[in-house]
Design an enzyme around this catalytic site. Sequence first.
Site, PDB file in Angstrom:
ATOM      1  N   GLU A  55       0.548  -1.269   0.013  1.00 43.19           N
ATOM      2  CA  GLU A  55       0.070   0.007  -0.076  1.00 43.19           C
ATOM      3  C   GLU A  55       0.740   1.296   0.035  1.00 43.19           C
ATOM      4  O   GLU A  55       0.355   2.261  -0.727  1.00 43.19           O
ATOM      5  CB  GLU A  55      -0.963   0.076   1.050  1.00 43.19           C
ATOM      6  N   HIS A 124     -10.451  -4.889  10.451  1.00 41.85           N
ATOM      7  CA  HIS A 124     -10.941  -4.572   9.157  1.00 41.85           C
ATOM      8  C   HIS A 124     -12.201  -3.586   9.245  1.00 41.85           C
ATOM      9  O   HIS A 124     -13.042  -3.812   8.311  1.00 41.85           O
ATOM     10  CB  HIS A 124     -11.323  -5.945   8.550  1.00 41.85           C
TER      11      HIS A 124
HETATM   12  C1  LIG Z   1      -2.270  -4.560   4.158  1.00 38.44           C
HETATM   13  C2  LIG Z   1      -3.109  -5.485   3.687  1.00 38.44           C
HETATM   14  N1  LIG Z   1      -3.500  -5.269   2.462  1.00 38.44           N
HETATM   15  C3  LIG Z   1      -4.504  -6.118   1.702  1.00 38.44           C
HETATM   16  C4  LIG Z   1      -5.161  -6.914   2.584  1.00 38.44           C
HETATM   17  C5  LIG Z   1      -6.095  -7.800   1.729  1.00 38.44           C
HETATM   18  N2  LIG Z   1      -5.883  -9.087   1.887  1.00 38.44           N
HETATM   19  C6  LIG Z   1      -5.946  -9.976   2.764  1.00 38.44           C
HETATM   20  S1  LIG Z   1      -5.136 -11.649   2.453  1.00 38.44           S
HETATM   21  C7  LIG Z   1      -4.516 -11.060   1.080  1.00 38.44           C
HETATM   22  C8  LIG Z   1      -3.675 -11.858   0.016  1.00 38.44           C
HETATM   23  C9  LIG Z   1      -2.204 -12.173   0.816  1.00 38.44           C
HETATM   24  O1  LIG Z   1      -1.744 -13.535   0.114  1.00 38.44           O
HETATM   25  P1  LIG Z   1      -0.499 -14.328   0.691  1.00 38.44           P
HETATM   26  O2  LIG Z   1       0.201 -13.441   1.487  1.00 38.44           O
HETATM   27  O3  LIG Z   1      -0.169 -15.090  -0.394  1.00 38.44           O
HETATM   28  O4  LIG Z   1      -1.318 -15.328   1.842  1.00 38.44           O
HETATM   29  P2  LIG Z   1      -2.274 -16.443   1.745  1.00 38.44           P
HETATM   30  O5  LIG Z   1      -3.700 -15.868   1.775  1.00 38.44           O
HETATM   31  O6  LIG Z   1      -2.077 -17.088   0.166  1.00 38.44           O
HETATM   32  O7  LIG Z   1      -2.269 -17.401   2.823  1.00 38.44           O
HETATM   33  C10 LIG Z   1      -4.988  -9.643   0.736  1.00 38.44           C
HETATM   34  C11 LIG Z   1      -4.457  -8.974  -0.458  1.00 38.44           C
HETATM   35  C12 LIG Z   1      -4.842  -6.867   3.934  1.00 38.44           C
HETATM   36  N3  LIG Z   1      -5.454  -7.834   4.703  1.00 38.44           N
HETATM   37  N4  LIG Z   1      -3.646  -6.219   4.444  1.00 38.44           N
END
Ligand SMILES: Cc1ncc(C[n+]2csc(CCOP(=O)(O)OP(=O)(O)O)c2C)c(N)n1
Lengths: 322, 322, 362, 362
Positions: A55, A124
């Site tokens: 971000e 959230h």
């Molecule tokens: C700072 C932030 N940006 C965006 C999100 C929304 N979000 C939640 S999970 C996610 C994907 C994360 O992917 P990864 O790190 O690969 O973990 P996985 O879900 O595959 O275990 C996003 C974009 C968030 N929770 N926090």
Amino acid sequence: MREAIRDAMAEEMRRDESVFLMGEEVAEYEGAYKVSQGLLQEFGPERVVDTPITEAGFAGVGVGAAMMGLRPIVEFMTWNFAMQAIDQIVNSAAKTRYMSGGRLGLPVVFRGPNGAASQVAAQHSQDYGAWYAHVPGLKVVAPFDAADAKGLLTAAIRDPDPVVFLEHELLYGDTGQVPDGEHVAELGRARVVRPGRDVTLVSWSRGVSAVLAAAETLAGQDIEAEVIDLRTLRPLDRATVLGSVQRTHRIVCVEEGWPSCGIGAEVIATVSAEAFDALDAPPRRVSGAEVPMPYAAHLEALALPDVETVVRVAREVCYVDV
Amino acid sequence: MREAIRDAMAEEMRRDESVFLMGEEVAEYEGAYKVSQGLLQEFGPERVVDTPITEAGFAGVGVGAAMMGLRPIVEFMTWNFAMQAIDQIVNSAAKTRYMSGGRLGLPVVFRGPNGAASQVAAQHSQDYGAWYAHVPGLKVVAPFDAADAKGLLTAAIRDPDPVVFLEHELLYGDTGQVPDGEHVAELGRARVVRPGRDVTLVSWSRGVSAVLAAAETLAGQDIEAEVIDLRTLRPLDRATVLGSVQRTHRIVCVEEGWPSCGIGAEVIATVSAEAFDALDAPPRRVSGAEVPMPYAAHLEALALPDVETVVRVAREVCYVDV
Amino acid sequence: MAASKRVEEGARELSPLASLAARSAASYEPMPNGHEQVDLGLPPGELLDIHRRMLLLRRLEERIGQLYAMGEIGGFCHLYIGQEAVAVGMERATRSDDPVITAYRCHAHMVVRGVAPELVIGELLGKAEGVSGGKGGSMHMFDPARNFYGGHGIVGAQVPLGTGIAFALKYRKTDRVCVTYFGDGAISQGQVAEAFNMAALWKLPIVYVVENNQYGMGTAVDRASAVSALHKRGESFGIPGQEVDGMDPVAVERAGLTALKHARSGRGPVLLEMKTYRYRGHSMSDPALYRTREEVQKVRDERDPISRVAELLVSAGVVDADQLKAVDREIRATVMEAVAAAQAMPDADPAELMTDIYSGGS
Amino acid sequence: MAASKRVEEGARELSPLASLAARSAASYEPMPNGHEQVDLGLPPGELLDIHRRMLLLRRLEERIGQLYAMGEIGGFCHLYIGQEAVAVGMERATRSDDPVITAYRCHAHMVVRGVAPELVIGELLGKAEGVSGGKGGSMHMFDPARNFYGGHGIVGAQVPLGTGIAFALKYRKTDRVCVTYFGDGAISQGQVAEAFNMAALWKLPIVYVVENNQYGMGTAVDRASAVSALHKRGESFGIPGQEVDGMDPVAVERAGLTALKHARSGRGPVLLEMKTYRYRGHSMSDPALYRTREEVQKVRDERDPISRVAELLVSAGVVDADQLKAVDREIRATVMEAVAAAQAMPDADPAELMTDIYSGGS
Ligand SMILES: Cc1ncc(C[n+]2csc(CCOP(=O)(O)OP(=O)(O)O)c2C)c(N)n1
Ligand SMILES: Cc1ncc(C[n+]2csc(CCOP(=O)(O)OP(=O)(O)O)c2C)c(N)n1
Ligand SMILES: [Mg+2]
Ligand SMILES: [Mg+2]
């Protein structure tokens, strides 16, 4: 409302090729909340840009692109994640026109859903309206209905200054009339959505729905509430609020966010200072509970302002059965 | 005041080996503003830790260390840079006790100078009091004099919850009596620093000095102002403020920061709602100008509240020559 | 992958300063494949130009330091003295339509871009005609007309901004490249890593220049960075990096040309690490007790970019010592005039307090 | 530097699953010098334990998915199905006093730590006896008594937190190591780079585990990361990295043991990249249209960690198919009981709304 936001972006992208959309999952996924449906297909990956989960970085990229005269729409999946980017929003975007003595303006829109959704818990569910409304150099918009979402977002995209555009996930599914063709609303203007003479009820974004319901209930109890939708939290349309209070002599401000140093505090402080003699009762706030948002559905419901409380407080300031 | 802050840290570090200090330039440089003088020498590099310029990262490290029961004092060189870390302060520190149903508390202090210094311009002059005071789960302290700086910081370090401790660069050089020996003040208590019957003047941190000067001037004009130093911005000591207004029937709140959704808004909204009948005049705010801080000295002076304005507004609410 | 790429040998010999400066010049690191070495061909006139430009920066900053000491300038003020080879060498490598962005230590970068010294000084004096109308001060100067985008006070924040500028250059399908400067302290900022990742992922036209002056405020590089070879900081993102003798303007120019060519041709970002040094404290209020006088003196004696070029000019018989003195006198006069012109400017109007917050003027 | 270190050959053969799984097992990457290979010596009982633990996670998550579909669980809910080998393998490598921290996909990491399934389910149902009293939900679960520190919803934020935990372990002069999990999407977060730098600079006792399940929400790794070999993301900080077949619990355990030994001995952080896969959508509301059914099916068929271990157990004659079915029945019964126990818990008391904000209880 989802479609209204999408249409505003699509129409501005058609009109002006310097407008583009960037953010997490905005392109191939068409938005985590499906707000950008169809945009990748129409405008291609150069103008609808999926970013890594960074971000601070991509907000800065958006601001930098605006320095070169592009008009970025930077989507935050939710505003909660924009805390990571708030330095770029405030220090780089909001302050640069001033710091440069007017030599460099930044036409950038930051948008996404704000506040509580449904059981997504403390990290959230924060409402950031008050924080951004605190900051000179930013304009802050929080629409309630689909028409405003489209008209105000169109205005925000055309605006030469950084705009913080606060949507609400729980309103995305709402349907509403949107004027045909180009529809541009004016930033900084509140709207009287229901006229009344007995008490002024002020809110914005999803809060308006609770307030309209309360007004309906109050009408059945012979209290005619005037309902004001602020629409823009900065600059605040003080004139509309003060004008209403001059007529009703009573005010209740309803917000989903935390009260301390909130929008309600600003509205009430303004009215108290500038319409003191018009007031016939203490100006009151109804707000979200001062807690990080709990997960359990029944606790979450208790943490948000409800229609009954609005009705009760409105009756109190009208000195009915108190 | 510099020494008072240093002494509070040193004494707590002597008393409790889980207390440590981390931040940029806190160790070898002894603090960018020389607040941590002598600490490296006394406590060594394991307890006085220089960090890279990575606010988000080291704030998170501090919070993580607190998860294990250490009591970190995290210094931000100034609070302006803490915008980069605000997600860790709010989402990780403030909300965790609640999110964990009370299973995990975080005894961490975030401290450093806040607000305008001298001609350091927009990116280095923001007052963050209102933002942090907005957030449940945080305690927010903003001392005015050396004794309070020591007593409140000692209390903050001992506190089991995250505390945001807002110092003021322009007060660092101030001298003042500090009680001998252990000195712990209570968080959440305002203080009447000058009693008076005609008008309540509320401020905190450096604002208190302008207000005290104004009270002095007013006294020469037969207006006895009661001066309240809030000391803690969250939780706000509403009782002390309301009690004073019950006696004086008038209030002016003075803040260096921006007014919209500020501390002043909260104070005035509280008083208007809860002491409405006691008020004999509109409750008023005097604040910093709603602009990013300008660099030029003469513009900067205009952007900050001054004694004359406080005097004028106090006279207005007393209905003297208005 | 980038880390394993190899470059032609012999780059060092191409700088006429390199032999003079061999005792201190850092060795070159691998550059990405496919780079042709740029033949700089340095006629004497070019070296004179380099010398003159660096000397202007030096004399200007010295004068600014004096004005600060006299109380005519306030706030934070970070001087560039010692690092002149970087700004001058890079500017010579850069096209005038290539945007430049840096942090708070920005006077020099502005002036090499062609901003008149009096506008910079005027800003420092809080004047209406200062380059930011007196509102920005030392750390916040902008001149979009000259493709200079600041002047930023938050360490590291200008790196995503520069990356966004590069994004716009690509979006507009130009062949311009953004040059983004930052410090050895700034490189550890998370948003720098975030920007590196996006720039590499999207192959943005950007040259990152880390001015490694050995200290971030009072912290030596190896106390702040786990790996002190900072040009390796792009490795995790596949960004080619090169260490450059940042006290040698010709080496800087050459590395800059190669890097700009790479970025301009659509092959994505490059990271240049300029090994340089600042002679003064971090800002005017820093007594710099974290290093010895001897350390500073040694750099001044052995690596000073202005002396090195002057020595070369004299030893090559291009000019003699008297001619160099005349140049210095001329530059000092220019600076004096700029100061006088700035001092004669009117103060920013008090009404300006409430303008430029939004586009409407207020 | 770390990138150029070499490890003994033959590591792959040490996993009994490796030959079975050779068609999909990723090759090992260099590990830092000075690591002795740990001889795992896997008696049949151990493999049975691994199988049982993974199956418990699988059945538990499946049941949670059903409860979500029935509307008994709300909010965001991220299932771990497919990734079980990582949590189980690492837990077996970890000492019970080694703190663990992860993101929102945390049910499995809690349960392998020994938190009773009914406490997790109770939390999901918003019950008073849920592990966070019903206030945290799926993403925010903590059990400091079992050295589990959450359960964090902001992508990447737990990485500095875990680094701070490691800081505390070193500060207290313990020999404990913090295991910090995050995703392939999270790895690009700036604060992760910031944490890496500090951990390497201060040689903190921490093992970073990136669970590379190929997607961050709907974004495939190579669309989010300039370098898709994520174990190289520590290179810029000198952090040794290793790619591990995250669908092979024995390979995970072995890599974990080696990494933990490295970190425990004061030699600083290690980064393990677990190549794994999630079968379900990102969260319960994700239809996962960004990949084909075939892609998922292929992984299920060829790399499923539970099937792989089951196959090995049967082919080695340790158990037969019927015995495995009995184990499954037993585990399903355990899960059913846990659900029933959780459903019988009282809802969180409405008065709890205003408690736990500060230490005093309010
Ligand atoms: C700072 C932030 N940006 C965006 C999100 C929304 N979000 C939640 S999970 C996610 C994907 C994360 O992917 P990864 O790190 O690969 O973990 P996985 O879900 O595959 O275990 C996003 C974009 C968030 N929770 N926090
Ligand atoms: C985010 C942030 N943190 C801290 C500071 C305070 N600060 C200003 S300059 C500086 C040192 C930066 O060093 P470096 O990047 O090496 O640049 P140099 O000053 O050497 O040119 C620090 C810590 C800041 N301005 N912004
Ligand atoms: Mg430096
Ligand atoms: Mg993933």
